[in-house]
Design a protein around this motif. Structure first.
Motif, short mmCIF file in Angstrom:
data_model
loop_
_atom_site.label_atom_id
_atom_site.label_comp_id
_atom_site.label_asym_id
_atom_site.label_seq_id
_atom_site.Cartn_x
_atom_site.Cartn_y
_atom_site.Cartn_z
N ARG A 211 0.84 -1.08 0.04
CA ARG A 211 0.13 -0.05 0.08
C ARG A 211 1.05 1.36 0.00
O ARG A 211 1.89 1.45 0.57
CB ARG A 211 -0.82 0.07 1.30
CG ARG A 211 -1.81 1.08 1.41
CD ARG A 211 -2.40 1.26 2.51
NE ARG A 211 -3.25 0.03 2.85
CZ ARG A 211 -3.89 -0.32 4.16
NH1 ARG A 211 -3.76 0.47 5.09
NH2 ARG A 211 -4.46 -1.60 4.28
N TYR A 212 0.33 2.08 -0.73
CA TYR A 212 1.35 3.52 -0.89
C TYR A 212 0.75 4.18 0.67
O TYR A 212 -0.34 4.78 0.54
CB TYR A 212 1.00 4.43 -2.13
CG TYR A 212 1.73 5.52 -2.14
CD1 TYR A 212 3.22 5.46 -2.74
CD2 TYR A 212 1.43 6.91 -1.54
CE1 TYR A 212 4.06 6.76 -2.77
CE2 TYR A 212 2.10 7.99 -1.65
CZ TYR A 212 3.61 7.72 -2.31
OH TYR A 212 4.48 8.87 -2.23
N THR A 213 1.65 4.55 1.31
CA THR A 213 1.46 5.39 2.47
C THR A 213 2.08 6.62 2.50
O THR A 213 3.49 6.51 2.63
CB THR A 213 1.98 4.54 3.86
OG1 THR A 213 1.24 3.10 3.57
CG2 THR A 213 1.55 5.07 5.17
N PRO A 214 1.56 7.46 2.31
CA PRO A 214 2.38 8.79 1.94
C PRO A 214 3.09 9.37 3.26
O PRO A 214 2.63 9.19 4.48
CB PRO A 214 1.11 9.80 1.70
CG PRO A 214 -0.28 9.15 1.35
CD PRO A 214 0.30 7.83 2.28
N TYR A 215 4.31 9.90 2.90
CA TYR A 215 4.96 10.72 3.99
C TYR A 215 5.61 11.91 3.05
O TYR A 215 6.28 11.52 2.13
CB TYR A 215 6.22 9.70 4.42
CG TYR A 215 7.18 10.60 5.13
CD1 TYR A 215 6.84 10.98 6.41
CD2 TYR A 215 8.42 10.95 4.44
CE1 TYR A 215 7.85 11.78 7.19
CE2 TYR A 215 9.20 11.85 5.31
CZ TYR A 215 8.97 12.01 6.62
OH TYR A 215 9.95 13.04 7.24
N ASN A 216 5.46 12.88 3.48
CA ASN A 216 5.86 14.30 2.66
C ASN A 216 6.62 15.13 3.61
O ASN A 216 6.61 16.33 3.14
CB ASN A 216 4.56 14.76 2.09
CG ASN A 216 3.80 13.98 1.32
OD1 ASN A 216 2.61 13.68 1.72
ND2 ASN A 216 4.10 13.26 0.01
N GLY A 217 7.11 14.59 4.67
CA GLY A 217 8.15 15.46 5.44
C GLY A 217 7.23 15.47 6.73
O GLY A 217 6.03 15.32 7.08
N PRO A 218 8.01 16.06 7.99
CA PRO A 218 7.27 16.26 9.33
C PRO A 218 7.14 17.62 9.53
O PRO A 218 7.76 18.65 9.43
CB PRO A 218 8.62 15.66 10.12
CG PRO A 218 9.77 16.15 9.30
CD PRO A 218 9.31 16.12 7.93
N GLU A 219 5.66 18.05 9.76
CA GLU A 219 5.16 19.48 10.05
C GLU A 219 4.05 19.32 10.85
O GLU A 219 3.41 18.21 10.68
CB GLU A 219 5.01 20.18 8.93
CG GLU A 219 6.35 20.52 7.85
CD GLU A 219 6.97 21.41 8.32
OE1 GLU A 219 7.09 22.36 9.38
OE2 GLU A 219 8.41 21.47 7.94
N GLU A 220 3.82 20.41 11.79
CA GLU A 220 2.50 20.34 12.47
C GLU A 220 1.43 20.66 11.60
O GLU A 220 1.48 21.19 10.54
CB GLU A 220 2.83 21.15 13.60
CG GLU A 220 3.07 22.63 13.39
CD GLU A 220 3.30 23.43 14.61
OE1 GLU A 220 2.71 24.50 14.35
OE2 GLU A 220 4.01 23.31 15.32
N VAL A 221 0.36 20.21 12.19
CA VAL A 221 -0.87 20.61 11.33
C VAL A 221 -1.26 22.09 11.56
O VAL A 221 -1.34 22.27 12.91
CB VAL A 221 -2.16 19.68 11.66
CG1 VAL A 221 -3.38 20.15 11.07
CG2 VAL A 221 -1.76 18.19 11.43
N PRO A 222 -1.43 23.10 10.66
CA PRO A 222 -1.65 24.50 11.00
C PRO A 222 -3.24 24.40 11.31
O PRO A 222 -3.97 23.70 11.02
CB PRO A 222 -1.54 25.05 9.50
CG PRO A 222 -1.64 23.98 8.36
CD PRO A 222 -1.20 22.66 9.07
N ALA A 223 -3.52 25.41 12.18
CA ALA A 223 -4.68 25.47 12.73
C ALA A 223 -5.89 25.83 11.64
O ALA A 223 -6.97 25.36 11.77
CB ALA A 223 -4.57 26.80 13.62
N TRP A 224 -5.57 26.45 10.62
CA TRP A 224 -6.56 26.80 9.50
C TRP A 224 -7.07 25.63 8.89
O TRP A 224 -8.10 25.42 8.50
CB TRP A 224 -6.08 27.85 8.74
CG TRP A 224 -5.05 27.39 7.83
CD1 TRP A 224 -3.52 27.63 8.08
CD2 TRP A 224 -4.87 26.63 6.61
NE1 TRP A 224 -2.94 27.01 7.00
CE2 TRP A 224 -3.33 26.36 6.33
CE3 TRP A 224 -5.74 25.89 6.06
CZ2 TRP A 224 -3.04 25.70 5.13
CZ3 TRP A 224 -5.52 25.24 4.83
CH2 TRP A 224 -3.92 25.09 4.22
#
Length: 401
Positions: A211-224
């Protein structure tokens, strides 16, 4: 791993699975990738030389222009400097010979030696590599262990269509002194394939589906991003490398924004920090962000418009989002064609693209149920494949052979 994060990002979930099962994982990479590998929760071994991938792409573009296959009304950038050229003749044979040795032949030779030396000391049971890190296959053969190549997306290892043979090949004979035979993609024995069946990479080796499991880098989820959009949200994603490889004329974000101005949609432009700073657009409902991981953004979107790179395409497939693809070069036209054939996307070639064509394509994938249904079917096909954790058992058996 090569010096291009989007080449090894698709492998991250598999490497996590191996670590979670108790296996030691070392990521052999150039120094530029040590920090990104560490941020991904993996252990880097930065022993490889930096292979200038932008140079490789620009060099190919010059060859295409010399052969009459360059589709744009501006010359390709200079392979060495990346600066605009007035004519391809500005890059001559003497400079090609010198730059080819400095930027390709010598780093490739060094990487072969470095990978073998590391493998002899580390003594792996299995080597995984991506398609532009063929020193992994070399090292596995020299030390006598199993190996597998992990694909990025819809381009396979044994493509017969010349248009699909888009992965830059190392110079012939680069690894000949090591006596490991031909080290090329079409000689691999095992392929980790993350593509749902309808996308169908051509593989004449043992295929290990995952299964393709996306990883596009580590960042926090922005509030918006936590607030549901009040209108259909369209992501505009433009790759960080395209301007460097194809010149400033290839930057299609202004064209795409002009196209979307006539639609009742919310727009999020996601691109590199350098390119984001150059986007001057003040219309309400347009948000420009830099370096936001796509696996956080795309689940909130009704459609995505992008350049056809495998990372964005496969993340959209995994999240079930209809796509409009403006392929610019390299593997992107084949990626776009294979995706469009599933009914989940519309391809509008970057060469000759205009706002009217892009607007019509986005309106179609947002408004016509068939595209949403096809994208949902692709997502289900991806979800039906074994997880990266479930692949670990197969990799353990491969290592034990």
């Amino acid at each position: 791993m090569s010096a291009w994060p989007t080449h090894w990002y698709p492998m991250v979930a598999v490497l996590w699975g191996l670590q979670a099962a108790g296996h030691q994982v070392a990521v052999v990479c150039p120094p530029s990738q040590a920090a990104p590998v560490t941020r991904a929760g993996l252990t880097p071994a930065p022993v490889l030389a930096e292979l200038d991938i932008a140079f490789l792409a620009r060099l190919r573009n010059v060859f295409d222009a010399q052969a009459g296959a360059w589709p744009y009304d501006w010359p390709p950038p200079h392979p060495v400097t990346g600066a605009p050229m007035k004519a391809v003749a500005e890059f001559g044979y003497a400079e090609f010979t010198r730059a080819g040795a400095e930027k390709i032949a010598r780093p490739v030779a060094r990487n072969g030696r470095a990978a073998i030396a590391f493998a002899r000391e580390y003594r792996p049971d299995l080597v995984l590599h991506e398609p532009l890190a063929m020193e992994g296959l070399l090292a596995a053969r020299v030390v006598g262990v199993a190996s597998a190549v992990h694909l990025w997306g819809p381009i396979g290892t044994h493509e017969r269509d010349p248009a699909a043979a888009s992965v830059v090949e190392y110079p012939v004979g680069s690894f000949a002194p090591h006596g490991a035979g031909a080290v090329a993609l079409d000689t691999v024995g095992h392929v980790i394939d993350p593509c749902p069946e309808p996308l169908g990479p051509v593989v004449d080796a043992e295929r290990l589906a995952v299964r393709y499991t996306p990883y596009n880098g580590p960042e926090e989820v922005p509030a918006w991003l936590l607030d549901p959009p009040t209108r259909p949200r369209v992501a505009v994603v433009w790759g960080t490398s395209l301007t460097a490889m194809y010149g400033p004329g290839s930057f299609a974000v202004p064209l795409i924004l002009d196209a979307l101005a006539g639609l009742d949609v919310e727009v999020v432009v996601c691109t590199s920090a350098r390119d984001a700073a150059g986007v001057r657009y003040t219309r309400p409902g347009v948000r420009v962000v830099a370096e936001l991981p796509l696996h956080l953004l795309l689940p909130t979107c009704a459609a995505v418009v992008h350049h056809g790179g495998a990372g964005c395409l496969m993340t959209a497939v995994a999240t079930g989002v209809p796509q409009v693809v403006l392929p610019t070069g390299m593997d992107q036209p084949v990626n776009a064609a294979r995706l469009a054939a599933t009914g989940a996307a519309i391809s509008v070639p970057r060469a000759g693209a205009d706002p009217e064509a892009v607007r019509a394509a986005v309106a179609a994938v947002v408004g016509e149920p068939s595209y949403r249904a096809a994208a949902a079917a692709l997502r289900r096909s991806n979800d039906d494949r074994g997880t990266p954790a479930e692949l670990v058992g197969g990799l353990e058996k491969l290592a034990a052979r």
